[in-house]
Design an enzyme around this catalytic site. Sequence first.
Site, PDB file in Angstrom:
ATOM      1  N   HIS A   5       0.789  -1.227   0.000  1.00 16.88           N
ATOM      2  CA  HIS A   5       0.000   0.000   0.000  1.00 16.88           C
ATOM      3  C   HIS A   5       0.826   1.284   0.000  1.00 16.88           C
ATOM      4  O   HIS A   5       1.910   1.338   0.566  1.00 16.88           O
ATOM      5  CB  HIS A   5      -0.901   0.024   1.247  1.00 16.88           C
ATOM      6  CG  HIS A   5      -1.813  -1.143   1.339  1.00 16.88           C
ATOM      7  ND1 HIS A   5      -2.188  -1.678   2.546  1.00 16.88           N
ATOM      8  CD2 HIS A   5      -2.427  -1.894   0.386  1.00 16.88           C
ATOM      9  CE1 HIS A   5      -3.006  -2.708   2.339  1.00 16.88           C
ATOM     10  NE2 HIS A   5      -3.157  -2.841   1.029  1.00 16.88           N
ATOM     11  N   LYS A  25       5.116   7.015   6.898  1.00 19.83           N
ATOM     12  CA  LYS A  25       4.335   6.074   7.711  1.00 19.83           C
ATOM     13  C   LYS A  25       5.227   5.475   8.782  1.00 19.83           C
ATOM     14  O   LYS A  25       6.418   5.265   8.568  1.00 19.83           O
ATOM     15  CB  LYS A  25       3.794   4.967   6.797  1.00 19.83           C
ATOM     16  CG  LYS A  25       2.870   3.964   7.456  1.00 19.83           C
ATOM     17  CD  LYS A  25       2.436   2.860   6.500  1.00 19.83           C
ATOM     18  CE  LYS A  25       1.413   3.339   5.522  1.00 19.83           C
ATOM     19  NZ  LYS A  25       0.818   2.231   4.741  1.00 19.83           N
ATOM     20  N   TYR A  70      -0.554   1.913  12.892  1.00 21.52           N
ATOM     21  CA  TYR A  70      -0.005   2.768  11.843  1.00 21.52           C
ATOM     22  C   TYR A  70      -0.189   4.239  12.215  1.00 21.52           C
ATOM     23  O   TYR A  70      -1.236   4.617  12.732  1.00 21.52           O
ATOM     24  CB  TYR A  70      -0.761   2.596  10.514  1.00 21.52           C
ATOM     25  CG  TYR A  70      -1.058   1.197  10.093  1.00 21.52           C
ATOM     26  CD1 TYR A  70      -0.327   0.598   9.073  1.00 21.52           C
ATOM     27  CD2 TYR A  70      -2.110   0.477  10.662  1.00 21.52           C
ATOM     28  CE1 TYR A  70      -0.623  -0.687   8.640  1.00 21.52           C
ATOM     29  CE2 TYR A  70      -2.404  -0.806  10.241  1.00 21.52           C
ATOM     30  CZ  TYR A  70      -1.659  -1.388   9.231  1.00 21.52           C
ATOM     31  OH  TYR A  70      -1.956  -2.651   8.815  1.00 21.52           O
ATOM     32  N   ASP A 118      -6.515  -5.703  -2.703  1.00 17.65           N
ATOM     33  CA  ASP A 118      -5.092  -6.028  -2.777  1.00 17.65           C
ATOM     34  C   ASP A 118      -4.787  -6.990  -3.925  1.00 17.65           C
ATOM     35  O   ASP A 118      -3.730  -6.904  -4.539  1.00 17.65           O
ATOM     36  CB  ASP A 118      -4.604  -6.619  -1.458  1.00 17.65           C
ATOM     37  CG  ASP A 118      -4.499  -5.580  -0.343  1.00 17.65           C
ATOM     38  OD1 ASP A 118      -4.842  -4.394  -0.571  1.00 17.65           O
ATOM     39  OD2 ASP A 118      -4.084  -5.951   0.770  1.00 17.65           O
TER      40      ASP A 118
END
Length: 183
Positions: A61, A71, A131, A165
């Site tokens: 991603h 991130k 995250y 995905d």
Amino acid sequence: MELLQTGIPGCYEIKPNTFRDNRGTFVKTYHNDIFAEMGLRTDWKEEYYSVSNRGVIRGMHFQTPPMQHAKMVYCLQGTVQDVILDLRTGSPSYGTCISIELSSEKANIIYLPEGVAHGFCTLTEQAIMQYKVTSVYSSQHDSGILWNSIPMDWQCTAPTLSDRDASFIRLANFLSPFQYTTS
């Protein structure tokens, strides 16, 4: 906190201060001043977590410009094979993948700069991943690379994937909007 280089410029493994005693474990995952001193981003905009069962692959991603983000990820429960892919043209590691085991036991963290795709494979019965990102989610900028089109030796061969995905573009067909910069 200890900042360790990985094989991808700007991507680091962070080993936070961890305190263990008869009650359990205490881990400080983020400190604004320490991150700033280490040259890492501190302008987090969203934070979330996922719960995944054994054999799940989530990834690879990223968000495209102008909604790209740095991130920070870590595993709160269980163990994952964390996978990082450099998508920045001009980078000395463009197209390179690395894999780092993240676990609640190790309490290690991965910091990813903009232009680096992220994914993971769950190695335990269940894993909870946390995250932090420096931009808010944007569905029109949300994208990814197909997990089995990258140069990675995944630790599961028949993963459970989301339809999203499974529909991502192959790395060989991806035209990157990301540019590598040294600053």
